[in-house]
Design a protein around this motif. Sequence first.
Motif, PDB file in Angstrom:
ATOM      1  N   ASN A   1      34.448  12.929   0.899  1.00 55.57           N
ATOM      2  CA  ASN A   1      32.369  12.082   1.041  1.00 55.57           C
ATOM      3  C   ASN A   1      33.050  10.489   1.277  1.00 55.57           C
ATOM      4  O   ASN A   1      32.752   9.490   0.573  1.00 55.57           O
ATOM      5  N   GLY A   2      33.952  10.429   1.822  1.00 52.42           N
ATOM      6  CA  GLY A   2      33.897   8.813   2.605  1.00 52.42           C
ATOM      7  C   GLY A   2      33.607   8.195   3.906  1.00 52.42           C
ATOM      8  O   GLY A   2      34.616   9.110   5.214  1.00 52.42           O
ATOM      9  N   TRP A   3      34.697   7.065   4.463  1.00 55.24           N
ATOM     10  CA  TRP A   3      35.135   7.322   5.827  1.00 55.24           C
ATOM     11  C   TRP A   3      36.348   6.945   6.262  1.00 55.24           C
ATOM     12  O   TRP A   3      37.257   7.060   5.215  1.00 55.24           O
ATOM     13  N   HIS A   4      36.575   7.373   6.768  1.00 56.62           N
ATOM     14  CA  HIS A   4      37.788   7.795   7.484  1.00 56.62           C
ATOM     15  C   HIS A   4      38.290   6.659   8.976  1.00 56.62           C
ATOM     16  O   HIS A   4      39.580   7.067   9.549  1.00 56.62           O
ATOM     17  N   SER A   5      37.478   5.454   9.218  1.00 54.30           N
ATOM     18  CA  SER A   5      37.731   4.895  10.338  1.00 54.30           C
ATOM     19  C   SER A   5      36.848   3.736   9.921  1.00 54.30           C
ATOM     20  O   SER A   5      36.089   3.473   8.399  1.00 54.30           O
ATOM     21  N   ARG A   6      37.845   2.957  10.742  1.00 52.53           N
ATOM     22  CA  ARG A   6      36.251   0.738  10.965  1.00 52.53           C
ATOM     23  C   ARG A   6      34.711   2.248  11.192  1.00 52.53           C
ATOM     24  O   ARG A   6      34.798   2.256  11.845  1.00 52.53           O
ATOM     25  N   GLN A   7      34.221   1.020  11.258  1.00 48.23           N
ATOM     26  CA  GLN A   7      33.094   0.804  11.112  1.00 48.23           C
ATOM     27  C   GLN A   7      32.311   0.015  11.923  1.00 48.23           C
ATOM     28  O   GLN A   7      30.681  -0.180  11.742  1.00 48.23           O
ATOM     29  N   ASP A   8      33.073  -0.250  12.496  1.00 49.19           N
ATOM     30  CA  ASP A   8      33.029  -1.194  13.514  1.00 49.19           C
ATOM     31  C   ASP A   8      33.027  -0.528  14.990  1.00 49.19           C
ATOM     32  O   ASP A   8      33.311  -1.480  15.995  1.00 49.19           O
ATOM     33  N   LEU A   9      33.523   0.300  15.424  1.00 49.41           N
ATOM     34  CA  LEU A   9      33.378   0.934  16.443  1.00 49.41           C
ATOM     35  C   LEU A   9      31.995   1.565  17.928  1.00 49.41           C
ATOM     36  O   LEU A   9      30.762   1.465  16.654  1.00 49.41           O
ATOM     37  N   ASP A  10      31.990   1.445  18.573  1.00 41.10           N
ATOM     38  CA  ASP A  10      31.175   1.343  19.387  1.00 41.10           C
ATOM     39  C   ASP A  10      30.911   3.896  19.427  1.00 41.10           C
ATOM     40  O   ASP A  10      31.686   4.343  18.987  1.00 41.10           O
ATOM     41  N   GLU A  11      30.204   3.998  19.782  1.00 42.23           N
ATOM     42  CA  GLU A  11      29.862   5.196  19.273  1.00 42.23           C
ATOM     43  C   GLU A  11      30.520   5.882  20.724  1.00 42.23           C
ATOM     44  O   GLU A  11      30.733   7.117  19.968  1.00 42.23           O
ATOM     45  N   ALA A  12      30.752   5.762  21.372  1.00 38.48           N
ATOM     46  CA  ALA A  12      31.323   6.850  22.154  1.00 38.48           C
ATOM     47  C   ALA A  12      32.996   6.668  21.118  1.00 38.48           C
ATOM     48  O   ALA A  12      33.352   7.773  21.998  1.00 38.48           O
ATOM     49  N   ALA A  13      33.320   5.561  21.488  1.00 37.80           N
ATOM     50  CA  ALA A  13      34.771   5.816  20.460  1.00 37.80           C
ATOM     51  C   ALA A  13      34.858   6.508  19.560  1.00 37.80           C
ATOM     52  O   ALA A  13      35.269   6.899  18.983  1.00 37.80           O
TER      53      ALA A  13
END
Length: 120
Positions: free
Chosen positions: A22-34
């Motif tokens: 129940n948390g982020w696994h990546s940065r939150q500033d990626l483009d949608e495709a990435a």
Amino acid sequence: MTDRFAVRKTPQGHGVWDAAVNGWHSRQDLDEAAATELANTMNAGHVAREAHPDTGSRRVVPAKPVLVLVDGRWWPGHLDWWVHENDGWYGRATLDASGAASWYPAASLRPAPASAARSA
């Protein structure tokens, strides 16, 4: 089939959410495709690590041309993974027209005709 990792929109862009913690696994500033590519890769790897040898999780190398049933129409794509869930087999296919990868029940997948496979 519910994926563990999902793409979510953020004020900065997109990120990959991990439903297990129940948390982020990546940065939150990626483009949608990435973010989508990362989530698909992580879901496939997660399924492969947790699958029991007799339950079935199979990578398709090289990816095979298929037709995918979406909204009553067959679309050309490429199948790169099979996984067996409690309710049956699912294949991960990338649609040629959009490049979008998703999981589809086996009944929604069929081998592409030989003529379509040669042109791909």
